[in-house]
Write a protein that holds these residues in place. Structure first.
Motif, PDB file in Angstrom:
ATOM      1  N   HIS A 148      -8.870   7.041  -3.690  1.00  0.00           N
ATOM      2  CA  HIS A 148      -8.703   6.160  -4.831  1.00  0.00           C
ATOM      3  C   HIS A 148     -10.050   5.563  -5.221  1.00  0.00           C
ATOM      4  O   HIS A 148     -10.796   5.064  -4.389  1.00  0.00           O
ATOM      5  CB  HIS A 148      -7.732   5.024  -4.494  1.00  0.00           C
ATOM      6  N   GLY A 149     -10.351   5.637  -6.513  1.00  0.00           N
ATOM      7  CA  GLY A 149     -11.616   5.108  -6.982  1.00  0.00           C
ATOM      8  C   GLY A 149     -11.549   3.608  -7.184  1.00  0.00           C
ATOM      9  O   GLY A 149     -10.504   3.029  -7.402  1.00  0.00           O
ATOM     10  N   GLY A 150     -12.715   2.957  -7.176  1.00  0.00           N
ATOM     11  CA  GLY A 150     -12.767   1.527  -7.434  1.00  0.00           C
ATOM     12  C   GLY A 150     -12.313   0.691  -6.252  1.00  0.00           C
ATOM     13  O   GLY A 150     -11.719   1.180  -5.303  1.00  0.00           O
ATOM     14  N   SER A 151     -12.641  -0.596  -6.359  1.00  0.00           N
ATOM     15  CA  SER A 151     -12.257  -1.500  -5.287  1.00  0.00           C
ATOM     16  C   SER A 151     -10.795  -1.884  -5.436  1.00  0.00           C
ATOM     17  O   SER A 151     -10.303  -2.100  -6.541  1.00  0.00           O
ATOM     18  CB  SER A 151     -13.135  -2.760  -5.330  1.00  0.00           C
ATOM     19  N   VAL A 152     -10.094  -1.956  -4.339  1.00  0.00           N
ATOM     20  CA  VAL A 152      -8.691  -2.367  -4.343  1.00  0.00           C
ATOM     21  C   VAL A 152      -8.488  -3.405  -3.255  1.00  0.00           C
ATOM     22  O   VAL A 152      -9.285  -3.532  -2.326  1.00  0.00           O
ATOM     23  CB  VAL A 152      -7.737  -1.168  -4.101  1.00  0.00           C
ATOM     24  N   VAL A 153      -7.408  -4.143  -3.370  1.00  0.00           N
ATOM     25  CA  VAL A 153      -7.039  -5.126  -2.352  1.00  0.00           C
ATOM     26  C   VAL A 153      -6.462  -4.380  -1.159  1.00  0.00           C
ATOM     27  O   VAL A 153      -5.548  -3.564  -1.307  1.00  0.00           O
ATOM     28  CB  VAL A 153      -5.996  -6.114  -2.910  1.00  0.00           C
ATOM     29  N   ARG A 154      -6.985  -4.637   0.021  1.00  0.00           N
ATOM     30  CA  ARG A 154      -6.470  -3.994   1.231  1.00  0.00           C
ATOM     31  C   ARG A 154      -5.802  -5.051   2.104  1.00  0.00           C
ATOM     32  O   ARG A 154      -6.392  -6.083   2.420  1.00  0.00           O
ATOM     33  CB  ARG A 154      -7.583  -3.288   1.989  1.00  0.00           C
ATOM     34  N   LEU A 155      -4.557  -4.759   2.458  1.00  0.00           N
ATOM     35  CA  LEU A 155      -3.740  -5.724   3.182  1.00  0.00           C
ATOM     36  C   LEU A 155      -3.080  -5.074   4.389  1.00  0.00           C
ATOM     37  O   LEU A 155      -2.820  -3.868   4.372  1.00  0.00           O
ATOM     38  CB  LEU A 155      -2.634  -6.276   2.271  1.00  0.00           C
ATOM     39  N   PRO A 156      -2.784  -5.854   5.405  1.00  0.00           N
ATOM     40  CA  PRO A 156      -2.001  -5.319   6.529  1.00  0.00           C
ATOM     41  C   PRO A 156      -0.524  -5.269   6.144  1.00  0.00           C
ATOM     42  O   PRO A 156       0.194  -6.264   6.271  1.00  0.00           O
ATOM     43  CB  PRO A 156      -2.272  -6.330   7.650  1.00  0.00           C
ATOM     44  N   PHE A 157      -0.070  -4.120   5.654  1.00  0.00           N
ATOM     45  CA  PHE A 157       1.313  -4.006   5.192  1.00  0.00           C
ATOM     46  C   PHE A 157       2.314  -4.336   6.300  1.00  0.00           C
ATOM     47  O   PHE A 157       3.378  -4.895   6.036  1.00  0.00           O
ATOM     48  CB  PHE A 157       1.573  -2.594   4.663  1.00  0.00           C
ATOM     49  N   ALA A 158       1.973  -3.985   7.529  1.00  0.00           N
ATOM     50  CA  ALA A 158       2.896  -4.263   8.639  1.00  0.00           C
ATOM     51  C   ALA A 158       3.121  -5.768   8.784  1.00  0.00           C
ATOM     52  O   ALA A 158       4.258  -6.235   8.936  1.00  0.00           O
ATOM     53  CB  ALA A 158       2.356  -3.675   9.937  1.00  0.00           C
ATOM     54  N   SER A 159       2.047  -6.542   8.731  1.00  0.00           N
ATOM     55  CA  SER A 159       2.171  -8.002   8.853  1.00  0.00           C
ATOM     56  C   SER A 159       2.871  -8.596   7.643  1.00  0.00           C
ATOM     57  O   SER A 159       3.664  -9.537   7.768  1.00  0.00           O
ATOM     58  CB  SER A 159       0.781  -8.629   9.014  1.00  0.00           C
ATOM     59  N   LEU A 160       2.578  -8.051   6.465  1.00  0.00           N
ATOM     60  CA  LEU A 160       3.231  -8.534   5.249  1.00  0.00           C
ATOM     61  C   LEU A 160       4.733  -8.267   5.312  1.00  0.00           C
ATOM     62  O   LEU A 160       5.547  -9.129   4.958  1.00  0.00           O
ATOM     63  CB  LEU A 160       2.613  -7.854   4.031  1.00  0.00           C
ATOM     64  N   PHE A 161       5.108  -7.082   5.786  1.00  0.00           N
ATOM     65  CA  PHE A 161       6.516  -6.713   5.942  1.00  0.00           C
ATOM     66  C   PHE A 161       7.213  -7.688   6.896  1.00  0.00           C
ATOM     67  O   PHE A 161       8.297  -8.201   6.601  1.00  0.00           O
ATOM     68  CB  PHE A 161       6.589  -5.278   6.470  1.00  0.00           C
ATOM     69  N   ASP A 162       6.582  -7.956   8.037  1.00  0.00           N
ATOM     70  CA  ASP A 162       7.192  -8.846   9.037  1.00  0.00           C
ATOM     71  C   ASP A 162       7.306 -10.278   8.520  1.00  0.00           C
ATOM     72  O   ASP A 162       8.307 -10.959   8.775  1.00  0.00           O
ATOM     73  CB  ASP A 162       6.374  -8.820  10.332  1.00  0.00           C
ATOM     74  N   THR A 163       6.271 -10.750   7.796  1.00  0.00           N
ATOM     75  CA  THR A 163       6.307 -12.112   7.270  1.00  0.00           C
ATOM     76  C   THR A 163       7.401 -12.258   6.219  1.00  0.00           C
ATOM     77  O   THR A 163       8.124 -13.259   6.195  1.00  0.00           O
ATOM     78  CB  THR A 163       4.944 -12.492   6.662  1.00  0.00           C
ATOM     79  N   LEU A 164       7.530 -11.267   5.360  1.00  0.00           N
ATOM     80  CA  LEU A 164       8.597 -11.300   4.363  1.00  0.00           C
ATOM     81  C   LEU A 164       9.964 -11.378   5.050  1.00  0.00           C
ATOM     82  O   LEU A 164      10.834 -12.152   4.646  1.00  0.00           O
ATOM     83  CB  LEU A 164       8.524 -10.066   3.464  1.00  0.00           C
ATOM     84  N   GLY A 165      10.148 -10.562   6.076  1.00  0.00           N
ATOM     85  CA  GLY A 165      11.414 -10.582   6.797  1.00  0.00           C
ATOM     86  C   GLY A 165      11.725 -11.943   7.384  1.00  0.00           C
ATOM     87  O   GLY A 165      12.886 -12.364   7.431  1.00  0.00           O
ATOM     88  N   MET A 166      10.688 -12.662   7.796  1.00  0.00           N
ATOM     89  CA  MET A 166      10.855 -13.982   8.394  1.00  0.00           C
ATOM     90  C   MET A 166      11.132 -15.059   7.344  1.00  0.00           C
ATOM     91  O   MET A 166      11.770 -16.077   7.640  1.00  0.00           O
ATOM     92  CB  MET A 166       9.586 -14.341   9.181  1.00  0.00           C
TER      93      MET A 166
END
Length: 733
Positions: free
Chosen positions: A348-366
């Motif tokens: 993928h070209g250009g800068s993008v936001v990189r996030l820990p999807f695993a942690s985001l998934f777990d936090t959403l679940g909580m």
């Protein structure tokens, strides 16, 4: 009169210049202090621990509004705030004087900016008087071509994005988020649909920031939400305009001053009820949702101007909207664990936001018990294809689905918009066949929040069927919301071809769903027929009917048509299970056989007969096998099921008429802001502690409670309701 108000209560000339009382008095007074004056250093360096009453804060705000038009002190303190934040970013020592000055600057700015916004008299917010006077001597490091609002928003986002949250920086992070809430609250004074000429200074500034800074801000806001930092307040708590040791005095000021003092200690302290509560995380999510859902119309698309208008292929011009950089950043966010490659093998070209999807998934679940987290999940699964794909391949889908289903289960205690958002999320997920297959493989040991009966070793798919049918039943008796019916049935229809080992209870609920809708249909049909006949049985002349009776008949005919469609969808759901997975669902066959009488009255109905032909073909097959069995004594459930299971092996689908699988999809309407912007701000005002004068709010009806009994809210229509406005479902023909 000098730089100090003449009224003694704000400090007279006899007070020493070094005191906070005098300095704040000078800030709101008539004298304009140049941007380069050492007054600003004195104001921002001293601890501003004033013990002012609510009334004094109110009077101070009024006096400031009168004088700011020529002192331009709001613009000047915002410039100093920007300089302090820039210094903080460049320094590693969080205990430096720059942090103290930034805290004082952001707090004072927030208090008086909020009052000016609440009492703004123009749509373009000219009475904020942000630009400096032309006669003002501008230091070399002050902005010249850049607006003050652009400068301060840039500095705030740069600090939030680059400086890590720690015990030393936590307070400044929190106050800057509060400042952003105040600055963006101009949106409360207007409607949700903004045109090209509508001005919101701080919003426009935020939307014009460079992509790199936008990505940095979105990443940090989401990381705050994920990490949920919680720090205890130090003994030297930050007080300003407070009475004694009560940091919450401004909460009582309400519409006349900002409610931006520190939250009481008990909100920061861990408790058994709110172990994961983090005011910093909450405000980060508030700002994220406000920015992501901002939308502004730029005008009509003139790309079709050269089209021949007499041509049958002519299409009218479409409205064009600016591309929201924060929405784009969220949609393009990628998992930090992977460098995704497209189908051609190019990164993928250009800068993008990189996030820990695993942690985001777990936090959403909580956190999905909270409405703002549900809205974040919606924003991600609808807008970010990478995150949606990540969710769909997780083997622990119960992490997200269990709190969502529990929300539906507790629908009477939830707002209608929260229920809609949950149903839309389930509908989006059900569009994927792998999701529909995997939820039936995941077996839940128990479902503690389900009270009607004990559910042991129930698949997640069976629980979804149980809760969705229960939601329809609740809606049928309480809300009578067609849109809610449609969403529930759409999700069930998407799931149907992939149903595997549906539990006995879920199968019963599915057949009972048909029975409930059938009874509603019959009642409507009878009422319609009664209104078309006089008591002696003679038909009435249409022209003798009263206007209201005609309207009632029209509405009932429309409702009857809707329930005809609902019944057909349920029959298609049952047909899909019998056609594609009958051998794997003996409990469904049993439930249909057990309640076969409910289908009989509709056998000759022109909308249902083909679908019912299939159901009765299945019934004939298994009834004949039952009749062929020599049974001593009464039939038990276990014995009937055993016969069904044995004969499922010899069942052949060849005789059934094949129907095209229903596939419902979610599509956002062309003006989603009409729902989302009011909805986001209602959530923000009910959760952030930011009190705003109801008389100043034009974004949504002021008679709706911002905080109140959720049982009552769930029954009330809400502004920007999704039904028929923001959302639609497309069904392939």
């Amino acid at each position: 009169m000098g730089g100090v108000p003449s009224t003694p209560k704000f400090g007279g000339g006899g007070r020493p210049h070094e005191t906070a009382e005098y300095l704040i008095g000078a800030f709101i007074g008539e004298k304009s202090f140049p941007l380069s004056s050492d007054y600003w250093q004195k104001l921002l360096e001293l601890p501003l621990n004033l013990h002012w009453s609510s009334n004094r804060v109110h009077q101070a705000c009024i006096l400031f509004a009168q004088n700011n038009c020529y002192t331009r002190h709001l613009g000047k303190i915002l410039i100093h705030l920007s300089w302090c934040l820039q210094e903080c970013v460049s320094m590693s020592d969080a205990s430096s004087s720059a942090y103290v000055k930034a805290l004082n600057a952001v707090y004072v700015s927030s208090v008086f900016l909020k009052h000016l916004i609440e009492n703004a008299k123009t749509d373009n917010f000219e009475d904020l008087y942000l630009p400096l006077n032309e006669s003002e001597e501008i230091p070399s490091n002050a902005p010249k071509e850049q607006s003050i609002e652009h400068l301060v928003v840039n500095s705030v986002l740069n600090f939030l994005g680059r400086v890590d949250v720690s015990s030393d920086t936590h307070l400044l992070h929190y106050e800057l988020l509060n400042f952003m809430l105040v600055a963006l609250s101009t949106q409360l004074l207007s409607g949700p649909s903004l045109g090209a000429d509508d001005i919101h200074p701080f919003f426009d500034a935020a939307m014009s920031q460079p992509t790199s800074l936008v990505n940095l801000a979105i990443r940090k806001l989401l990381l705050n939400y994920i990490t949920r930092p919680r720090f205890p307040l130090k003994a030297s708590s930050y007080y300003i305009f407070s009475e004694g040791y009560q940091p919450g005095v401004l909460q009582r000021v309400g519409s006349v001053a900002a409610n931006l003092v520190l939250l009481p200690l008990n909100l920061f302290a861990s408790s058994s009820n709110e172990a994961s509560r983090s005011p910093l995380a909450d405000n980060s999510l508030n700002i994220l949702l406000i920015l992501v859902h901002y939308r502004k119309c730029l005008g009509m698309d003139h790309s079709k101007d050269k089209i021949d208008y007499s041509s049958p292929d002519y299409l009218p011009k479409e409205e064009s909207f600016f591309e929201n950089p924060y929405c784009k950043a969220l949609e393009n966010a990628r998992d930090i664990e992977f460098d995704r490659v497209d189908v051609e093998g190019n990164a993928h070209g250009g800068s993008v936001v990189r996030l820990p999807f695993a942690s985001l998934f777990d936090t959403l679940g909580m956190c999905l018990a909270d409405e703002t987290s549900v809205l974040l999940l919606y924003s991600l699964v609808h807008g970010n294809s990478d995150f949606l794909e990540y969710v769909l391949v997780r083997t622990d889908l119960d992490t997200l689905l269990m709190p969502l289903l529990e929300t539906l289960y507790n629908a009477p205690r939830r707002t209608s918009n929260q229920i809609y958002m949950v149903l839309i999320i389930l509908l989006i997920l059900s569009q994927d066949s792998s999701f529909n297959a995997s939820i039936h493989k995941l077996v839940l040991p128990s479902v503690p929040w389900y009270q009607e009966r004990v559910l042991h070793q129930t698949s997640l798919g069976s629980l979804m069927v149980i809760v969705l049918t229960r939601t329809v039943k609740y809606n049928l008796s309480k809300l009578r919301d067609v849109y809610l019916h449609t969403n529930c049935l759409a999700t069930l229809a998407n799931m149907a071809p992939h149903v595997h080992r549906l539990s006995g209870y879920a199968s019963q609920r599915l057949v009972s769903l048909f029975d409930m809708l059938a009874r509603k249909y019959n009642k409507l049909a009878e009422t319609k027929n009664d209104k078309m006949h006089v008591p002696n049985g003679e038909p009435k002349e249409v022209n003798s009917l009263q206007e209201d009776t005609v309207m009632q008949m029209f509405l009932q005919a429309a409702e009857l048509h809707i329930y005809t469609d609902f019944l057909r969808i349920v029959l298609e759901i049952l047909n899909a299970i019998l056609t594609y997975s009958l051998p794997r669902n003996p409990e469904v066959v049993y439930a249909i056989m057990h309640r076969q009488e409910v289908f009989q009255p509709f056998k000759s109905h022109p909308r249902f007969n083909e679908l019912l032909d299939n159901i009765f073909m299945v019934l004939d097959f298994f009834n004949s096998r039952m009749d062929a069995q020599k049974m001593d004594g009464e039939w038990s459930v276990e014995k009937v099921l055993q016969v069904i299971i044995v004969n499922c092996r010899s069942w052949r689908v060849d005789g059934l008429k094949m129907f095209t699988q229903l596939r419902f999809t979610y599509e956002q309407e062309s003006h989603p802001e009409e729902f989302f912007i009011p909805y986001v701000w209602q959530l923000v005002l009910s959760r952030s502690g930011l009190n705003f004068s109801p008389s100043s709010i034009n974004l949504f009806p002021v008679d709706l409670p911002l905080q109140g009994n959720k049982d009552e809210e769930a029954e009330k229509p809400q502004n920007g309701d999704m039904k028929g406005n923001e959302l639609k479902i497309e069904v392939p023909v």
